[in-house]
Design an enzyme around this catalytic site. Sequence first.
Site, PDB file in Angstrom:
ATOM      1  N   GLU A  45       0.832  -1.208   0.000  1.00  0.00           N
ATOM      2  CA  GLU A  45       0.000   0.000   0.000  1.00  0.00           C
ATOM      3  C   GLU A  45       0.867   1.258   0.000  1.00  0.00           C
ATOM      4  O   GLU A  45       0.605   2.213  -0.746  1.00  0.00           O
ATOM      5  CB  GLU A  45      -0.903  -0.011   1.231  1.00  0.00           C
ATOM      6  N   ASP A  49       0.813   3.872  -3.292  1.00  0.00           N
ATOM      7  CA  ASP A  49       0.436   5.276  -3.175  1.00  0.00           C
ATOM      8  C   ASP A  49       1.403   6.151  -3.967  1.00  0.00           C
ATOM      9  O   ASP A  49       0.997   7.102  -4.655  1.00  0.00           O
ATOM     10  CB  ASP A  49       0.426   5.674  -1.694  1.00  0.00           C
ATOM     11  N   ASP A 118      -7.040   1.308   0.383  1.00  0.00           N
ATOM     12  CA  ASP A 118      -5.724   0.743   0.699  1.00  0.00           C
ATOM     13  C   ASP A 118      -5.416  -0.457  -0.195  1.00  0.00           C
ATOM     14  O   ASP A 118      -4.303  -0.621  -0.695  1.00  0.00           O
ATOM     15  CB  ASP A 118      -5.669   0.313   2.165  1.00  0.00           C
ATOM     16  N   GLU A 121      -4.409   0.580  -3.736  1.00  0.00           N
ATOM     17  CA  GLU A 121      -3.017   1.027  -3.792  1.00  0.00           C
ATOM     18  C   GLU A 121      -2.061  -0.158  -3.749  1.00  0.00           C
ATOM     19  O   GLU A 121      -1.043  -0.182  -4.456  1.00  0.00           O
ATOM     20  CB  GLU A 121      -2.737   1.981  -2.633  1.00  0.00           C
TER      21      GLU A 121
END
Length: 227
Positions: A45, A49, A118, A121
């Site tokens: 995650e 991002d 989450d 990502e």
Amino acid sequence: MKLSGELKAFEGRLGHKFAEPELLVRAVTHSSMSSPNRDDNQRLEFLGDRVLGLVMAEALLERDRAAQEGQLAPRFNALVRKEACADVARQIDLGKVLKLGRSEMMSGGRRKQALLGDGMEAVIAAVYRDAGFEAAREVVLRLWGKRIESVKEDARDAKTALQEWAQARGQMPPEYVETARSGPDHAPQFTIEARLADGQAESATAGSKRQAEQAAATALLARVEAG
């Protein structure tokens, strides 16, 4: 490692076939299911991002070559924030394949915005680790395509918009106060009140403080803009 039928179907919806299937398994494994022999998706995650951010920054620069930083920043924020990631996750039914612990599953974790965002990502990072930046870029641009084209000039989250409204009128930034909390520990509900210095306020309840703050800001912004 062989993928389950559900994860193979998810590969099709995602548009990427994994050379290292274990990356996809890790990407859909929530921390509530982690164990000494099973990694969760938190590290992916973190990476995803950043990959998403780079893809979006490049896409926005390419889309509008004359835009200044002040124009690009709110568009960027609208495209990479958790709400947008969760919307894309719903689009490809990521929730269906998330591996969750019993408490998260019982509390509706497959529908939770934070878990979906989450997880999305983490999946982006898994594609990046599996096949490189270009593959991740292709997946992101395909899944976010119409959103990139239609993102508005003034695309801001409600808290930012409310703060700008207040500052433009010489007021202090809004305050967000938790006024109540209910529900069990594994599925709490937070009530947040957004308050302006002039006394106007609105409340909202959601499954996370962040969501409740955004909802309260949205309600208060609608009220003050309505006059």
